[in-house]
Enzyme design. Structure first.
Site, mmCIF file in Angstrom:
data_model
loop_
_atom_site.group_PDB
_atom_site.id
_atom_site.type_symbol
_atom_site.label_atom_id
_atom_site.label_comp_id
_atom_site.label_asym_id
_atom_site.label_seq_id
_atom_site.Cartn_x
_atom_site.Cartn_y
_atom_site.Cartn_z
ATOM 1 N N LYS A 233 0.787 -1.144 -0.044
ATOM 2 C CA LYS A 233 -0.131 -0.019 0.198
ATOM 3 C C LYS A 233 0.975 1.274 0.049
ATOM 4 O O LYS A 233 0.556 2.200 -0.121
ATOM 5 C CB LYS A 233 -0.871 0.091 1.203
ATOM 6 C CG LYS A 233 -2.083 -0.932 1.147
ATOM 7 C CD LYS A 233 -3.102 -0.639 2.202
ATOM 8 C CE LYS A 233 -4.334 -1.709 2.102
ATOM 9 N NZ LYS A 233 -5.085 -1.516 3.522
ATOM 10 N N HIS A 284 -2.782 -12.882 0.261
ATOM 11 C CA HIS A 284 -3.609 -12.544 1.373
ATOM 12 C C HIS A 284 -5.256 -12.014 0.760
ATOM 13 O O HIS A 284 -6.134 -12.232 1.482
ATOM 14 C CB HIS A 284 -3.233 -11.603 2.498
ATOM 15 C CG HIS A 284 -3.164 -10.102 1.920
ATOM 16 N ND1 HIS A 284 -1.945 -9.535 1.091
ATOM 17 C CD2 HIS A 284 -3.949 -9.136 2.302
ATOM 18 C CE1 HIS A 284 -2.403 -8.215 1.020
ATOM 19 N NE2 HIS A 284 -3.359 -8.025 1.725
ATOM 20 N N HIS A 285 -5.259 -11.657 -0.403
ATOM 21 C CA HIS A 285 -6.466 -11.403 -0.964
ATOM 22 C C HIS A 285 -7.181 -12.605 -1.964
ATOM 23 O O HIS A 285 -8.121 -12.186 -2.527
ATOM 24 C CB HIS A 285 -6.819 -10.089 -1.853
ATOM 25 C CG HIS A 285 -6.366 -9.011 -0.644
ATOM 26 N ND1 HIS A 285 -7.491 -8.657 0.415
ATOM 27 C CD2 HIS A 285 -5.499 -7.869 -0.501
ATOM 28 C CE1 HIS A 285 -7.359 -7.587 0.977
ATOM 29 N NE2 HIS A 285 -6.141 -7.263 0.421
HETATM 30 P P1 C2E Z 1 -8.648 -3.080 4.338
HETATM 31 O O1 C2E Z 1 -9.375 -1.897 4.794
HETATM 32 O O2 C2E Z 1 -7.423 -3.453 5.075
HETATM 33 O O3 C2E Z 1 -9.629 -4.321 4.108
HETATM 34 C C1 C2E Z 1 -9.124 -5.456 4.085
HETATM 35 C C2 C2E Z 1 -10.438 -6.648 3.473
HETATM 36 O O4 C2E Z 1 -11.191 -6.653 4.540
HETATM 37 C C3 C2E Z 1 -11.095 -6.082 2.336
HETATM 38 O O5 C2E Z 1 -10.308 -6.510 1.102
HETATM 39 C C4 C2E Z 1 -12.321 -6.933 2.342
HETATM 40 O O6 C2E Z 1 -11.971 -8.306 2.143
HETATM 41 C C5 C2E Z 1 -12.655 -6.736 3.843
HETATM 42 N N1 C2E Z 1 -13.295 -5.897 4.332
HETATM 43 C C6 C2E Z 1 -13.028 -4.524 4.379
HETATM 44 N N2 C2E Z 1 -14.099 -3.552 4.664
HETATM 45 C C7 C2E Z 1 -15.353 -4.331 4.213
HETATM 46 C C8 C2E Z 1 -16.981 -4.059 4.085
HETATM 47 O O7 C2E Z 1 -17.404 -2.878 4.516
HETATM 48 N N3 C2E Z 1 -17.434 -4.917 3.681
HETATM 49 C C9 C2E Z 1 -16.894 -6.390 3.434
HETATM 50 N N4 C2E Z 1 -17.906 -7.391 3.004
HETATM 51 N N5 C2E Z 1 -15.718 -6.625 3.479
HETATM 52 C C10 C2E Z 1 -14.858 -5.611 3.768
HETATM 53 P P2 C2E Z 1 -10.258 -5.606 -0.603
HETATM 54 O O8 C2E Z 1 -11.941 -5.663 -0.415
HETATM 55 O O9 C2E Z 1 -9.553 -6.575 -1.300
HETATM 56 O O10 C2E Z 1 -9.764 -4.351 0.010
HETATM 57 C C11 C2E Z 1 -8.204 -4.116 0.039
HETATM 58 C C12 C2E Z 1 -8.044 -2.621 0.611
HETATM 59 O O11 C2E Z 1 -8.549 -1.815 -0.315
HETATM 60 C C13 C2E Z 1 -8.793 -2.320 1.903
HETATM 61 O O12 C2E Z 1 -7.918 -2.882 2.882
HETATM 62 C C14 C2E Z 1 -8.774 -0.905 1.674
HETATM 63 O O13 C2E Z 1 -7.785 -0.432 1.821
HETATM 64 C C15 C2E Z 1 -9.258 -0.666 0.260
HETATM 65 N N6 C2E Z 1 -10.682 -0.540 -0.127
HETATM 66 C C16 C2E Z 1 -11.596 -1.375 -0.310
HETATM 67 N N7 C2E Z 1 -12.794 -1.003 -0.339
HETATM 68 C C17 C2E Z 1 -12.775 0.406 -0.174
HETATM 69 C C18 C2E Z 1 -13.540 1.397 -0.525
HETATM 70 O O14 C2E Z 1 -14.809 1.299 -0.496
HETATM 71 N N8 C2E Z 1 -13.195 2.641 -0.056
HETATM 72 C C19 C2E Z 1 -11.887 3.037 0.197
HETATM 73 N N9 C2E Z 1 -11.416 4.033 0.535
HETATM 74 N N10 C2E Z 1 -10.726 1.900 0.311
HETATM 75 C C20 C2E Z 1 -11.354 0.680 0.177
HETATM 76 C C1 SIN Z 2 -1.138 -0.272 7.852
HETATM 77 O O1 SIN Z 2 -0.935 0.801 7.065
HETATM 78 O O2 SIN Z 2 -0.976 -0.335 9.046
HETATM 79 C C2 SIN Z 2 -2.028 -1.347 7.268
HETATM 80 C C3 SIN Z 2 -3.155 -0.632 6.621
HETATM 81 C C4 SIN Z 2 -4.381 -1.823 6.305
HETATM 82 O O3 SIN Z 2 -4.236 -2.968 6.762
HETATM 83 O O4 SIN Z 2 -5.189 -1.650 5.914
HETATM 84 FE FE FE Z 3 -5.112 -5.252 5.420
HETATM 85 FE FE FE Z 4 -4.447 -6.090 1.685
#
Ligand code: C2E
Ligand code: SIN
Ligand code: FE
Ligand code: FE
Ligand code: SIN
Ligand code: SIN
Length: 370
Positions: A233, A284-285
């Protein structure tokens, strides 16, 4: 108390009795103590010390006893310094008659050094690593001999490989601490999440790894590497990373590259620790049903470390406020895991997670962001 020289058979016995202990010892401090004991028994010295070079701080250092601080002296001082600098062994009868001797250590310990034997030793690749120092011969002659020199050299060569491994081990641990520290700093400056996110993901992964039946060693390895899963990231623009609302398809496509970028960042190292971190960053995804990214891996094609980290990461993301969403209630989180059992996540891991939800929730509350 005066003693008699060991017979060749006794010498072999001493070496054998230490060989296994030394070969299996991964902790540097303990290894230095074993080597010192072996040297002392082998050539009937009153004391024996293994000195190692600390290039960064221009010092020699050693560990002489458990619970006692390391001893450090400037590189190049004393008989040990002389021996290392000139790459030659030193045998003397009376240290106080020799100008190279540095009485500083005696002064601080109250010990009186008389006879001394020092041999430098080198790594497999021929770089000087340090020296073996024996002090005060305990036979009636009171002095070290050419034979002692040979035996101590033998002991050093036996221990050399283990010593290099233990030094590398310590380096890795230090590298790892630095990386995690750096990660934490990146996290604080790049995203609104606190350093506890890193800590929680580490603890969830460790707990789940042990429940799953991974060895203690693998669980500890995973605990170190799982917090690095999102290091890619760093390359994602703030406009996307910090966007308060939902991402567009194009923005999410950019976001998805963090897996590949993290992998590329970490995979350059040949070290097992960073290789494992690279795998976790990469996978991890991925999803159990094959619909994840970047490669659409399926089921057990996804490394167990990554399958575990996926659960830890999503559990933490859902349980925390994000710029794009508020934290979810525990019940809603559990519902999602039940729905995604065998879809997003490894079913066996979901079962373990659900059976032990309380322990995971305790970790969350122990490292709470507010
Ligand atoms: P993250 O915030 O660390 O989220 C990691 C994973 O948690 C996400 O992978 C998803 O599988 C799950 N997750 C997080 N929030 C939600 C949610 O509200 N609903 C559901 N069903 N699952 C959730 P993913 O989707 O591959 O996203 C990877 C990263 O992309 C996220 O890491 C975040 O940094 C970003 N991201 C994803 N969606 C959004 C969004 O709508 N807005 C923004 N600003 N960033 C997003
Ligand atoms: C981090 O910046 O500490 C990781 C953030 C994340 O998993 O979304
Ligand atoms: Fe994460
Ligand atoms: Fe991630
Ligand atoms: C040392 O303790 O620095 C070594 C003492 C000596 O060999 O002079
Ligand atoms: C590893 O230590 O990298 C392998 C762990 C596993 O596949 O269980």
């Amino acid at each position: 108390m005066e003693q008699n020289e060991l017979s060749p058979e006794q010498i072999l016995r001493v070496i054998f009795s230490y060989a296994a202990k030394i070969a299996n010892e991964k902790k540097l401090d303990q290894l230095l103590l074993f080597m010192a004991d072996m040297g002392r028994e082998l050539i009937l010295a009153d004391r024996c010390t293994v000195w190692l070079i600390d290039d960064k701080n221009k010092q020699l250092w050693t560990k002489v006893a458990h619970g006692v601080e390391e001893i450090r002296v400037p590189l190049g001082t004393g008989l040990v310094g002389y021996s290392i600098e000139n790459q030659e062994a030193v045998i003397i009868e009376d240290a106080y008659e020799d100008r190279r001797f540095n009485p500083e250590v005696d002064r601080s310990t109250g010990y009186i050094t008389k006879s001394v034997l020092v041999i430098p030793f080198e790594s497999n690749s021929g770089v000087i690593m340090g020296a073996y120092q024996a002090v005060n011969k305990k036979t009636s002659s009171g002095v070290f001999s050419k034979k002692d020199l040979e035996h101590l050299t033998l002991a050093a060569s036996y221990a050399g490989k283990s010593l290099e491994a233990a030094i590398l081990n310590r380096e890795i641990e230090e590298t790892q601490k630095e990386i995690i520290l750096t990660m934490g700093e990146i996290g604080e400056s790049r995203s609104k999440e606190t350093g506890f996110h890193v800590k929680r993901v580490a603890e969830y992964s460790y707990l789940l790894a042990l429940k799953y039946g991974l060895s203690q060693q693998d669980a500890e390895l995973l605990k170190m590497v799982s917090p690095m899963h999102d290091i890619g990231k760093v390359a994602i623009p703030d406009a996307i990373l910090q966007k308060p609302g939902r991402l567009t398809e194009e923005e999410f496509a950019v976001m998805m590259t963090h897996s590949e970028i993290g992998y590329q960042l970490l995979n350059n190292s040949s070290r097992h620790l960073l290789k494992s971190a690279a795998i976790v960053a990469h996978e991890h995804h991925e999803k159990w049903n094959g619909k994840g990214y970047p490669n659409g891996l399926k089921g057990e094609e996804i490394h167990i470390f990554a399958r575990i980290t996926a659960i830890a990461d999503v559990f933490d993301a859902l349980g925390s406020n994000r710029v794009y969403k508020p934290a979810w209630e525990l019940n809603r989180i559990i519902e999602l895991f039940k729905e995604e059992r065998g879809q997003h996540f490894d079913p066996q891991l979901v079962d373990l997670f659900i059976e032990n939800t309380e322990q995971f929730w305790e970790i969350r509350n122990a490292y709470c962001d507010h």
